[in-house]
Write a protein that holds these residues in place. Structure first.
Motif, short mmCIF file in Angstrom:
data_model
loop_
_atom_site.label_atom_id
_atom_site.label_comp_id
_atom_site.label_asym_id
_atom_site.label_seq_id
_atom_site.Cartn_x
_atom_site.Cartn_y
_atom_site.Cartn_z
N LYS A 1 0.84 -1.19 0.00
CA LYS A 1 0.00 0.00 0.00
C LYS A 1 0.88 1.25 0.00
O LYS A 1 1.82 1.34 0.81
CB LYS A 1 -0.86 -0.02 1.26
CG LYS A 1 -2.20 0.64 1.12
CD LYS A 1 -3.16 0.18 2.22
CE LYS A 1 -2.67 0.51 3.62
NZ LYS A 1 -3.64 0.13 4.67
N VAL A 2 0.62 2.18 -0.93
CA VAL A 2 1.39 3.44 -0.95
C VAL A 2 0.42 4.61 -1.12
O VAL A 2 -0.71 4.43 -1.56
CB VAL A 2 2.42 3.50 -2.11
CG1 VAL A 2 3.52 2.48 -1.89
CG2 VAL A 2 1.75 3.27 -3.45
N THR A 3 0.89 5.80 -0.79
CA THR A 3 0.10 7.00 -0.99
C THR A 3 -0.17 7.15 -2.48
O THR A 3 0.77 7.11 -3.28
CB THR A 3 0.89 8.24 -0.51
OG1 THR A 3 1.52 7.90 0.72
CG2 THR A 3 -0.02 9.44 -0.32
N ALA A 4 -1.43 7.34 -2.86
CA ALA A 4 -1.77 7.42 -4.27
C ALA A 4 -1.07 8.59 -4.95
O ALA A 4 -0.97 9.68 -4.38
CB ALA A 4 -3.29 7.56 -4.43
N GLY A 5 -0.55 8.37 -6.14
CA GLY A 5 0.02 9.45 -6.94
C GLY A 5 1.48 9.77 -6.64
O GLY A 5 2.06 10.64 -7.28
N ASP A 6 2.10 9.08 -5.69
CA ASP A 6 3.50 9.36 -5.36
C ASP A 6 4.39 8.35 -6.10
O ASP A 6 4.62 7.24 -5.62
CB ASP A 6 3.71 9.28 -3.85
CG ASP A 6 5.10 9.70 -3.43
OD1 ASP A 6 6.01 9.70 -4.30
OD2 ASP A 6 5.29 10.03 -2.24
N ALA A 7 4.86 8.76 -7.29
CA ALA A 7 5.61 7.83 -8.14
C ALA A 7 6.92 7.40 -7.48
O ALA A 7 7.34 6.25 -7.57
CB ALA A 7 5.89 8.48 -9.50
N THR A 8 7.61 8.34 -6.81
CA THR A 8 8.87 8.03 -6.15
C THR A 8 8.66 6.96 -5.08
O THR A 8 9.41 6.00 -4.98
CB THR A 8 9.45 9.30 -5.49
OG1 THR A 8 9.49 10.33 -6.47
CG2 THR A 8 10.85 9.06 -4.95
N LEU A 9 7.62 7.15 -4.32
CA LEU A 9 7.30 6.19 -3.26
C LEU A 9 6.91 4.85 -3.87
O LEU A 9 7.30 3.79 -3.38
CB LEU A 9 6.17 6.73 -2.38
CG LEU A 9 5.74 5.82 -1.22
CD1 LEU A 9 6.89 5.59 -0.26
CD2 LEU A 9 4.55 6.42 -0.49
N TYR A 10 6.13 4.91 -4.96
CA TYR A 10 5.72 3.67 -5.61
C TYR A 10 6.94 2.87 -6.07
O TYR A 10 7.02 1.66 -5.87
CB TYR A 10 4.80 3.97 -6.81
CG TYR A 10 4.44 2.71 -7.55
CD1 TYR A 10 3.44 1.86 -7.08
CD2 TYR A 10 5.13 2.34 -8.71
CE1 TYR A 10 3.13 0.68 -7.73
CE2 TYR A 10 4.83 1.16 -9.37
CZ TYR A 10 3.83 0.34 -8.88
OH TYR A 10 3.53 -0.83 -9.52
N ASP A 11 7.92 3.57 -6.67
CA ASP A 11 9.13 2.89 -7.14
C ASP A 11 9.88 2.23 -5.99
O ASP A 11 10.33 1.08 -6.10
CB ASP A 11 10.06 3.88 -7.86
CG ASP A 11 9.50 4.30 -9.21
OD1 ASP A 11 8.54 3.65 -9.69
OD2 ASP A 11 10.01 5.28 -9.79
N ALA A 12 10.02 2.96 -4.88
CA ALA A 12 10.72 2.41 -3.73
C ALA A 12 9.98 1.20 -3.18
O ALA A 12 10.57 0.17 -2.85
CB ALA A 12 10.88 3.48 -2.65
#
Lengths: 184, 461
Positions: free
Chosen positions: B76-87
């Motif tokens: 689960k990640v904050t929606a729309g945060d591409a950097t976080l999604y990649d990590a």
């Protein structure tokens, strides 16, 4: 009094001699003029810088260059070994006898004997085998009267092949001792 | 440097200077489970169920390998945060790959659980996961505050419908891979009972990619290949201290094969033995001693000293080449190579240097590079067979002999993984020497290097 006259007399003769020597020397501008001339006169004397010949001392010539040059010249010859062996073959003995002659002739030379192996051995054992090969030559040279303090040994195992190919011809060249001059 | 420094099992800073905090939130399954069912009247029943479930999920490795089905849905990640999604994806894939590598897990493919909705650990629909035959479920979430990444993951037993372990990790965005490896270490530790940190282990090796033989270190999976030495002479035969803070290796930096101790986190080099040849350093299992081969007294013999070279003594004494010592995991015996019988063979002696005898069973007339398995049950060594070098595995109590690499050129300098279930070695099967990892039966082979010639790998403990 007489000795002072003699000295003066000799001095005059010497100066005269120097003057006499100078005479055949062409004026410094002469070669320049000759070069500039489009068609040199065939009658003009040819000017050449006299070449001095140093005394040809064969002994000094072989080790006159720097250490790299000496080692490249092959002053000390390599010896080769049989597969898996550190025993000195008869051709190795002959080479070592010749190398001992060189070391006796140039008593200031210090050498490093490098033992090498072919690729058909493991890393660890090959280092040991290379050490044994270097020490075989070392011991033989000590027996021929070369001072042990002039020699050191090092093993490179199979890390530095002379020929990187994978065939018997290459392998036989790689199983070797190299005699490197490290001081002269 | 005291002898104890090498002996301690240290949980030191990771090699790449990453700064992670772990265990911000570390909870035990029992506690959470109790909280979940508190207020019900079936408390004692639930505790009994928990005990059964815990037994079911912990594997006893001595009775053979059981493969567990695990589902690892996207975190689960904050929606729309591409950097976080990649990590988050990096952490996810790292855990995924680590668990597959371990050999204990079968990961249920994503497409089977795309439609299972909630990832909230308080409302896991265990029946949905059970319908996929999942034994375990791992879920996680990642958040970000500027450059600071926080990851929280938890493992659940699907059949028992309970929580097994949870962890939180924080660090800058670059540590995603390391977080994944550390999380995977915890999962395997909890489920398999493996005490070794397999996924944060390192491999030291020698590479010629920059011109000559230099020392390198990489992660266990081949990533982060890092050059350690910068010189124009050969460096060779690295070996790890048990705490992973030191590498002993041989270097020609003084025109002689000298043994050095390299302190990884200080970048310091200490000479151990510098007369004659000095190779094949090998730390004792407690890290207090180092065994190595040296010709410092004329002939290649096995020596023992403190890791800084003090208190040196000789263990073998004969005209043969004695080299490549390896410690038994109990620290009481050493296997080594000797050609005292004419050709190099593997011998075993006790750590005092007495009672040397030939390893049996043993096959091949030219054998070297022995290494003892972490559980003490096996010795693998390299045997020359025609123009091939093969890795031979010897079962010590089962008296077995298996060729792990037959028919694939030269295979040299094998080394065990910390858990003893994998080996690495250098092989020229592709035309150049590269480092390969295989399971301890020789299967699942995969290359870890590609550039230049890569040799003499050694896996950290």
């Amino acid at each position: 009094m007489q000795s002072r006259f003699t000295a003066l007399f000799l001095a005059f003769i010497f100066i005269g001699y120097l003057g006499g020597c100078k005479k055949p020397t062409p004026p410094p501008s002469a070669p320049q003029q000759q070069e500039n001339a489009q068609a040199p006169s065939s009658t003009a004397p040819t000017v050449e810088t006299p070449v001095m010949k140093p005394i040809q001392e064969e002994v000094a010539g072989e080790i006159s260059g720097d250490l790299d040059a000496i080692n490249r010249s092959g002053l000390l010859k390599k010896v080769y070994f049989d597969f898996d062996k550190a025993m000195l073959r008869s051709d190795a003995i002959a080479t070592l006898d010749a190398n001992a002659g060189v070391l006796k002739k140039y008593a200031t030379l210090r050498i490093r004997i490098e033992g090498h192996c072919d690729e058909r051995g493991t890393e660890e054992y090959n280092i040991g085998l290379g050490d044994r090969r270097a020490k075989a030559a070392y011991s033989y040279l000590v027996n021929l009267g070369i001072n042990p303090s002039r020699m050191e040994t090092v093993s490179y195992g199979k890390s530095q092949p002379e020929d990187p190919s994978h065939n018997e011809d290459a392998w036989s060249k790689n199983r070797r001792d190299v005699f490197l001059v490290i001081a002269k | 440097m005291s002898g104890q420094a090498w002996g301690k099992k240290a949980d030191g800073p990771p090699f790449h200077q990453y700064n992670t905090h772990r265990g911000e939130r570390e909870k035990e399954g029992k506690v959470v489970h109790m909280r979940r069912i508190a207020g019900t009247i079936f408390l004692s029943l639930a505790v009994a169920a928990l005990a059964v479930a815990q037994q079911g999920v912990i594997i006893d490795t001595s009775t053979g390998v059981q493969v567990l089905n695990i589902a690892i849905p996207d975190f689960k990640v904050t929606a729309g945060d591409a950097t976080l999604y990649d990590a988050s994806k990096t952490i996810h894939d790292t855990i995924w790959n680590d668990l597959i590598f371990s050999g204990y897990f079968n990961i249920i493919p994503h497409e089977h659980y795309r439609f299972i909705p909630t990832l909230d650990e308080k409302h896991i629909k265990f029946k949905d996961w059970a319908s996929l035959e999942a034994d375990l479920l791992f879920i996680g979430s990642a958040t970000r505050a500027g450059d600071r990444l926080t990851f929280t993951g938890s493992l659940h037993d699907v059949k028992a419908q309970n929580f097994v372990i949870g962890k939180s990790y924080g660090g800058d965005m670059k540590v995603a891979r390391l977080i994944g490896h550390q999380m995977a270490n915890e999962i395997v530790k909890r489920v398999i009972g493996l005490e070794k940190n397999l996924f944060t282990s390192k491999i030291a090796f020698i590479s010629t990619r920059d011109g000559n033989r230099e020392l390198y270190v990489m992660d266990y999976d081949g990533s982060n290949q890092t050059r350690i030495t910068f010189n124009k002479v050969p460096d060779m035969l690295p070996a790890w201290s048990p705490d992973g803070r030191y590498i002993a290796f041989t270097s020609y930096r003084s025109n002689n094969p000298d043994l050095f101790l390299y302190s990884i986190y200080e970048g310091k080099l200490t000479p151990v033995s510098t007369k004659g040849l000095n190779t094949s350093g090998c730390f004792s299992p407690d890290g207090s001693k180092i065994a190595f081969s040296s010709s410092r007294d004329g002939n290649s013999e096995i020596y023992l000293s403190n890791p800084d070279g003090s208190s040196m003594r000789r263990l073998t004494n004969n005209d043969a080449i004695n080299t490549a010592p390896t410690w038994a995991p109990n620290g009481r015996m050493l296997a080594f190579t000797s050609d005292r019988g004419g050709m190099p063979q593997i011998y075993i002696m006790d750590a005092e240097g007495t009672d040397a005898r030939k390893l049996a069973p043993q096959t091949g007339e030219y054998n070297d590079s022995a290494t003892w398995s972490p559980d003490g049950e096996y010795i693998i060594y390299v045997s020359r067979q025609g123009n091939e070098f093969n890795v031979i595995k010897v079962g010590l109590t089962k008296q077995s002999l298996v060729n792990l690499t037959a028919g694939h050129g030269a295979n040299e300098n094998p080394s065990w993984s910390p858990d003893g279930r994998h080996i690495i070695f250098a092989s020229n099967r592709s035309g150049s020497y590269q480092i390969y990892c295989a399971d301890f039966e020789g299967g699942n082979l995969r290359p870890l290097t590609t550039d230049g010639q890569n040799l003499m790998p050694r896996w950290s403990r």
